[in-house]
Design a protein around this motif. Sequence first.
Motif, PDB file in Angstrom:
ATOM      1  N   ILE A 170       0.864  -1.181   0.000  1.00  0.00           N
ATOM      2  CA  ILE A 170       0.000   0.000   0.000  1.00  0.00           C
ATOM      3  C   ILE A 170       0.896   1.225   0.000  1.00  0.00           C
ATOM      4  N   LEU A 171       0.614   2.163  -0.887  1.00  0.00           N
ATOM      5  CA  LEU A 171       1.498   3.317  -1.057  1.00  0.00           C
ATOM      6  C   LEU A 171       1.691   4.089   0.236  1.00  0.00           C
ATOM      7  N   ALA A 172       2.891   4.600   0.417  1.00  0.00           N
ATOM      8  CA  ALA A 172       3.234   5.318   1.639  1.00  0.00           C
ATOM      9  C   ALA A 172       2.364   6.541   1.850  1.00  0.00           C
ATOM     10  N   SER A 173       1.830   7.103   0.781  1.00  0.00           N
ATOM     11  CA  SER A 173       0.966   8.281   0.918  1.00  0.00           C
ATOM     12  C   SER A 173      -0.319   7.940   1.644  1.00  0.00           C
ATOM     13  N   ASP A 174      -0.655   6.646   1.671  1.00  0.00           N
ATOM     14  CA  ASP A 174      -1.837   6.198   2.391  1.00  0.00           C
ATOM     15  C   ASP A 174      -1.439   5.740   3.793  1.00  0.00           C
ATOM     16  N   ALA A 175      -0.727   6.599   4.506  1.00  0.00           N
ATOM     17  CA  ALA A 175      -0.166   6.216   5.803  1.00  0.00           C
ATOM     18  C   ALA A 175      -1.250   5.789   6.780  1.00  0.00           C
ATOM     19  N   ASP A 176      -2.411   6.426   6.725  1.00  0.00           N
ATOM     20  CA  ASP A 176      -3.451   6.119   7.700  1.00  0.00           C
ATOM     21  C   ASP A 176      -3.958   4.693   7.552  1.00  0.00           C
ATOM     22  N   VAL A 177      -3.889   4.108   6.346  1.00  0.00           N
ATOM     23  CA  VAL A 177      -4.400   2.758   6.178  1.00  0.00           C
ATOM     24  C   VAL A 177      -3.292   1.721   6.298  1.00  0.00           C
ATOM     25  N   ARG A 178      -2.066   2.154   6.525  1.00  0.00           N
ATOM     26  CA  ARG A 178      -0.953   1.213   6.660  1.00  0.00           C
ATOM     27  C   ARG A 178      -0.548   1.033   8.126  1.00  0.00           C
ATOM     28  N   LYS A 179      -1.380   1.527   9.041  1.00  0.00           N
ATOM     29  CA  LYS A 179      -1.022   1.431  10.452  1.00  0.00           C
ATOM     30  C   LYS A 179      -0.880  -0.019  10.912  1.00  0.00           C
ATOM     31  N   PHE A 189       9.359   4.293  -0.093  1.00  0.00           N
ATOM     32  CA  PHE A 189       8.632   3.040  -0.290  1.00  0.00           C
ATOM     33  C   PHE A 189       8.268   2.872  -1.761  1.00  0.00           C
ATOM     34  N   ALA A 190       8.510   1.686  -2.286  1.00  0.00           N
ATOM     35  CA  ALA A 190       8.137   1.405  -3.667  1.00  0.00           C
ATOM     36  C   ALA A 190       7.869  -0.080  -3.796  1.00  0.00           C
ATOM     37  N   ALA A 191       6.803  -0.423  -4.473  1.00  0.00           N
ATOM     38  CA  ALA A 191       6.481  -1.813  -4.749  1.00  0.00           C
ATOM     39  C   ALA A 191       6.052  -1.923  -6.196  1.00  0.00           C
ATOM     40  N   ASP A 192       6.089  -3.113  -6.738  1.00  0.00           N
ATOM     41  CA  ASP A 192       5.719  -3.315  -8.131  1.00  0.00           C
ATOM     42  C   ASP A 192       4.204  -3.271  -8.327  1.00  0.00           C
ATOM     43  N   ILE A 193       3.467  -3.793  -7.349  1.00  0.00           N
ATOM     44  CA  ILE A 193       2.005  -3.800  -7.405  1.00  0.00           C
ATOM     45  C   ILE A 193       1.519  -3.025  -6.188  1.00  0.00           C
TER      46      ILE A 193
END
Length: 311
Positions: A170-179, A189-193
């Motif tokens: 999950i993209l780092a910009s979505d920090a609130d949902v990556r808690k 942070f970088a991922a392929d998908i």
Amino acid sequence: HVSDRFFDHPSGKLQMIGITGTKGKTTTTYMAREILNQAGRKTGLIGTVANIIGEQVTYASRTTPESYDLQALLDDMVSQQLDSCVMEVSSQGLMLDRVYGCDYQVGVFTNLYNDHIGPHEHANMEDYLAAKLLLMSRCRQAIINRDLEIYDQVRAAADAAGVPVLSYGILASDADVRKGCQAPLSDNFAADITASNLRQVTQDGRVGTAFDLQSPWFSGPVFVGMPGKFNVYNALAAIASTASLGVDLAAVRAGLKTIAVPGRVQPVPSDRDFQVIVDYAHNAASLESLLVTLREYVPGRLIVLFGNGGD
């Protein structure tokens, strides 16, 4: 080795996806199977809840069967002209060589939590991780959760075996949902998908999460008909593994929209003014994650009934 040869290496006649991790294996296998079926594949499933061959569903006594039973199941799939198989690969299955000889097109590593430590399982977390890492060297394409604190260690196991790696997160910009993920947020942070812009939505009476998907194969909005950010991670793992086998975005959308997994945030039909959900949250981390997720959808009273097997 004898079991594999006795049945004439059935895994080599199927496109195999193997999924390991502490949590998410069952849901991810069901998601991947549904996506493959929507793409026109004939897909078998082996896992914790059941083993599925065509319309035949049988009770599963353990997550990963003993080697003879496993090869017999794969042979049945070949005999019934299935072309794909999605299976849960437990740490015990790897440690005890139950999956020795299996030809995995794709191997997925979902996550790692403190579990399965004891006299009859693993001595410690190092032993537990070492068992799971075996899958990363026994597949043709490794797919790893990029948000894991141990991502580099998991990737190193694949790299050492010369296995190409794809990552999801999950993209780092979505920090609130990556808690709920284990890794600290990182600007690089970088991922392929990836999933971004997560929204809690209800479609056709199903609560779930909509998100924007980016991948090497296709991009666009996706809705997964199961609530919670942990199910977004499961969906990304299923998308990555099935897209590696050639499915398209239409199959992904169709498969995830109506996905239902026995005992995994499973709604119970009721004509009452409250919702009943059954979930196999079998440890503290799973139960906490489930309750945090449900609280986001439930503004009123949330009642929990749970049992405990001990330890």
